[in-house]
Design a protein around this motif. Structure first.
Motif, PDB file in Angstrom:
ATOM      1  N   TYR A   1      -2.068  -3.203 -12.103  1.00  8.28           N
ATOM      2  CA  TYR A   1      -1.295  -3.000 -10.871  1.00  8.28           C
ATOM      3  C   TYR A   1      -1.401  -4.308 -10.100  1.00  8.28           C
ATOM      4  O   TYR A   1      -2.450  -4.643  -9.563  1.00  8.28           O
ATOM      5  CB  TYR A   1      -1.846  -1.831 -10.057  1.00  8.28           C
ATOM      6  N   GLY A   2      -0.311  -5.075 -10.076  1.00  8.93           N
ATOM      7  CA  GLY A   2      -0.297  -6.382  -9.431  1.00  8.93           C
ATOM      8  C   GLY A   2      -0.559  -6.307  -7.936  1.00  8.93           C
ATOM      9  O   GLY A   2      -0.726  -5.234  -7.349  1.00  8.93           O
ATOM     10  N   LYS A   3      -0.597  -7.456  -7.303  1.00  6.84           N
ATOM     11  CA  LYS A   3      -0.935  -7.551  -5.886  1.00  6.84           C
ATOM     12  C   LYS A   3       0.006  -6.703  -5.022  1.00  6.84           C
ATOM     13  O   LYS A   3       1.222  -6.784  -5.148  1.00  6.84           O
ATOM     14  CB  LYS A   3      -0.888  -9.005  -5.426  1.00  6.84           C
ATOM     15  N   HIS A   4      -0.613  -5.903  -4.147  1.00  8.54           N
ATOM     16  CA  HIS A   4       0.165  -5.038  -3.269  1.00  8.54           C
ATOM     17  C   HIS A   4      -0.716  -4.545  -2.128  1.00  8.54           C
ATOM     18  O   HIS A   4      -1.931  -4.700  -2.152  1.00  8.54           O
ATOM     19  CB  HIS A   4       0.716  -3.830  -4.048  1.00  8.54           C
ATOM     20  N   VAL A   5      -0.095  -3.961  -1.122  1.00  6.27           N
ATOM     21  CA  VAL A   5      -0.815  -3.256  -0.062  1.00  6.27           C
ATOM     22  C   VAL A   5      -0.364  -1.806  -0.096  1.00  6.27           C
ATOM     23  O   VAL A   5       0.716  -1.485  -0.608  1.00  6.27           O
ATOM     24  CB  VAL A   5      -0.567  -3.870   1.340  1.00  6.27           C
ATOM     25  N   ASP A   6      -1.174  -0.916   0.438  1.00  2.00           N
ATOM     26  CA  ASP A   6      -0.876   0.521   0.363  1.00  2.00           C
ATOM     27  C   ASP A   6      -0.069   1.038   1.543  1.00  2.00           C
ATOM     28  O   ASP A   6       0.441   2.156   1.491  1.00  2.00           O
ATOM     29  CB  ASP A   6      -2.180   1.317   0.241  1.00  2.00           C
ATOM     30  N   ARG A   7       0.047   0.243   2.596  1.00  2.00           N
ATOM     31  CA  ARG A   7       0.864   0.649   3.741  1.00  2.00           C
ATOM     32  C   ARG A   7       2.304   0.221   3.518  1.00  2.00           C
ATOM     33  O   ARG A   7       2.580  -0.775   2.870  1.00  2.00           O
ATOM     34  CB  ARG A   7       0.344   0.010   5.035  1.00  2.00           C
ATOM     35  N   ALA A   8       3.240   1.000   4.062  1.00  2.00           N
ATOM     36  CA  ALA A   8       4.651   0.656   3.944  1.00  2.00           C
ATOM     37  C   ALA A   8       5.432   1.414   5.007  1.00  2.00           C
ATOM     38  O   ALA A   8       4.945   2.403   5.575  1.00  2.00           O
ATOM     39  CB  ALA A   8       5.173   1.003   2.552  1.00  2.00           C
ATOM     40  N   MET A   9       6.633   0.953   5.276  1.00  2.00           N
ATOM     41  CA  MET A   9       7.511   1.639   6.225  1.00  2.00           C
ATOM     42  C   MET A   9       7.935   2.992   5.668  1.00  2.00           C
ATOM     43  O   MET A   9       8.139   3.146   4.459  1.00  2.00           O
ATOM     44  CB  MET A   9       8.753   0.788   6.494  1.00  2.00           C
ATOM     45  N   ASN A  10       8.068   3.964   6.545  1.00  2.00           N
ATOM     46  CA  ASN A  10       8.644   5.268   6.220  1.00  2.00           C
ATOM     47  C   ASN A  10       7.864   6.061   5.182  1.00  2.00           C
ATOM     48  O   ASN A  10       8.433   6.817   4.394  1.00  2.00           O
ATOM     49  CB  ASN A  10      10.108   5.115   5.765  1.00  2.00           C
ATOM     50  N   ILE A  11       6.549   5.871   5.161  1.00  2.00           N
ATOM     51  CA  ILE A  11       5.662   6.736   4.383  1.00  2.00           C
ATOM     52  C   ILE A  11       4.581   7.230   5.339  1.00  2.00           C
ATOM     53  O   ILE A  11       4.483   6.741   6.476  1.00  2.00           O
ATOM     54  CB  ILE A  11       5.034   5.995   3.175  1.00  2.00           C
ATOM     55  N   PRO A  12       3.758   8.203   4.944  1.00  2.00           N
ATOM     56  CA  PRO A  12       2.684   8.641   5.839  1.00  2.00           C
ATOM     57  C   PRO A  12       1.799   7.471   6.268  1.00  2.00           C
ATOM     58  O   PRO A  12       1.630   6.494   5.525  1.00  2.00           O
ATOM     59  CB  PRO A  12       1.892   9.632   4.968  1.00  2.00           C
ATOM     60  N   VAL A  13       1.253   7.556   7.476  1.00  2.00           N
ATOM     61  CA  VAL A  13       0.386   6.499   7.992  1.00  2.00           C
ATOM     62  C   VAL A  13      -0.877   6.428   7.129  1.00  2.00           C
ATOM     63  O   VAL A  13      -1.644   7.388   7.042  1.00  2.00           O
ATOM     64  CB  VAL A  13       0.000   6.769   9.461  1.00  2.00           C
ATOM     65  N   ARG A  14      -1.071   5.301   6.490  1.00  2.00           N
ATOM     66  CA  ARG A  14      -2.271   5.077   5.675  1.00  2.00           C
ATOM     67  C   ARG A  14      -3.165   4.073   6.395  1.00  2.00           C
ATOM     68  O   ARG A  14      -2.757   2.935   6.626  1.00  2.00           O
ATOM     69  CB  ARG A  14      -1.895   4.554   4.296  1.00  2.00           C
ATOM     70  N   LYS A  15      -4.389   4.496   6.710  1.00  2.00           N
ATOM     71  CA  LYS A  15      -5.302   3.611   7.428  1.00  2.00           C
ATOM     72  C   LYS A  15      -6.424   3.099   6.548  1.00  2.00           C
ATOM     73  O   LYS A  15      -6.836   1.944   6.673  1.00  2.00           O
ATOM     74  CB  LYS A  15      -5.861   4.331   8.666  1.00  2.00           C
ATOM     75  N   LEU A  16      -6.941   3.936   5.662  1.00  2.00           N
ATOM     76  CA  LEU A  16      -7.981   3.516   4.738  1.00  2.00           C
ATOM     77  C   LEU A  16      -7.594   3.924   3.318  1.00  2.00           C
ATOM     78  O   LEU A  16      -7.062   5.022   3.102  1.00  2.00           O
ATOM     79  CB  LEU A  16      -9.329   4.146   5.093  1.00  2.00           C
ATOM     80  N   SER A  17      -7.857   3.048   2.373  1.00  2.00           N
ATOM     81  CA  SER A  17      -7.622   3.332   0.958  1.00  2.00           C
ATOM     82  C   SER A  17      -8.958   3.556   0.262  1.00  2.00           C
ATOM     83  O   SER A  17      -9.948   2.885   0.580  1.00  2.00           O
ATOM     84  CB  SER A  17      -6.896   2.162   0.291  1.00  2.00           C
ATOM     85  N   ILE A  18      -8.974   4.488  -0.680  1.00  2.00           N
ATOM     86  CA  ILE A  18     -10.179   4.824  -1.428  1.00  2.00           C
ATOM     87  C   ILE A  18      -9.916   4.624  -2.910  1.00  2.00           C
ATOM     88  O   ILE A  18      -8.884   5.057  -3.433  1.00  2.00           O
ATOM     89  CB  ILE A  18     -10.599   6.283  -1.170  1.00  2.00           C
ATOM     90  N   SER A  19     -10.837   3.966  -3.589  1.00  2.00           N
ATOM     91  CA  SER A  19     -10.769   3.819  -5.038  1.00  2.00           C
ATOM     92  C   SER A  19     -12.125   4.185  -5.627  1.00  2.00           C
ATOM     93  O   SER A  19     -13.148   3.640  -5.215  1.00  2.00           O
ATOM     94  CB  SER A  19     -10.406   2.374  -5.421  1.00  2.00           C
TER      95      SER A  19
END
Length: 202
Positions: free
Chosen positions: A120-138
Motif C-alpha cells: 500500500y503506497g504512500k497515503h494518508v487516512d483522512r479525506a474529504m467527504n468520509i467519516p472524520v478520522r482522527k487516529l489510525s490503528i494498525s
C-alpha cells in the motif's frame, strides 16, 4: 528625603512576532507491545479468512494498493477485540495525543498482503467527504519470521520511520500522517486496521 526611582517601561519582545498559547504535544505515533497474543492473532486471521476476502480498493483506481481485505464487526465474534483496542486506544491517546474521540464507527479492516507485490503506497487516512478520522490503528497479526518486506513506515520527513513488526503489536498514529506498507517479497503479511473518530479538528 526619599528618592523617586523612575522605571523605564519596555515593550515586550516576541520572537518571530508569535505568541504561542501552548506547545504541540501530539506525537508522531505510539505503540503497545503484546496487545494480542500469538493465538489471538491467529484467531483473528482465521475469522477474517473464513468470512472471505475481497480486493482492497482506493477511491481512485491506481496501482498504489495491492491487497485483499475483509470487514469485521463485533457480530463476527470480534467484540473482545473491539473492547481491548478501545481500552488501549484511550490509554495511549491520553498520554500521547489528547484528541477528542468518541468511537470506532467503521469496523475493522483485515488486510492481507501477499508476495510478490502486496503493498500500500504512500497515503494518508483522512479525506474529504468520509467519516472524520482522527487516529489510525494498525495491528501486526503475522509473525515477521513468516514473511519478508511488508514494513510499515510513517513519514514526518523524507526519511520514514520503521514501525515494529512484532506479532501482536498495536501502532497508533494521527490519521493525517503519511504512511505506507512496503511490498511483501516473500510469504504474506496480515494486519488489522481501523480508524478512531471524533469531532472535526478545529
Amino acid at each position: 528625603m526619599s528618592e523617586i526611582i523612575k522605571l523605564k517601561k519596555e515593550e515586550p519582545k516576541f520572537e518571530n512576532s508569535s505568541w504561542n498559547f501552548e506547545v504541540d504535544q501530539t506525537n508522531l505515533y505510539a505503540f503497545w507491545n503484546n496487545a494480542f497474543s500469538k493465538l489471538e492473532c491467529e484467531t483473528i486471521i482465521n475469522i477474517a479468512k473464513n468470512k472471505g476476502l475481497i480486493k482492497g480498493k482506493t477511491k481512485e483506481e491506481s496501482d498504489v494498493r495491492d491487497s485483499k481485505i475483509s470487514w469485521l464487526y463485533p457480530s463476527d465474534n470480534m467484540d473482545w477485540v473491539f473492547r481491548r483496542v478501545t481500552d488501549i486506544t484511550l490509554n495511549l491517546n491520553e498520554r500521547f495525543f489528547k484528541f477528542d474521540l468518541f468511537g470506532l464507527n467503521e469496523g475493522f479492516q483485515f488486510t492481507n498482503y501477499e508476495a510478490p507485490s502486496g503493498k500500500y503506497g504512500k497515503h494518508v487516512d483522512r479525506a474529504m467527504n468520509i467519516p472524520v478520522r482522527k487516529l489510525s490503528i494498525s495491528i501486526q497479526l503475522t509473525n515477521p519470521e513468516e514473511y519478508e518486506g511488508g514494513e510499515l513506515y510513517l513519514y514526518q520527513s523524507d526519511k520514514g520511520e520503521l514501525m515494529d513488526k512484532t506479532q501482536g503489536t498495536l501502532i497508533l498514529f494521527p490519521s493525517y500522517v503519511l504512511h505506507e506498507v512496503m511490498p511483501v517479497t516473500k510469504g504474506e503479511r496480515n494486519s488489522l486496521v481501523t480508524w478512531v473518530t471524533g469531532k472535526q479538528f478545529k
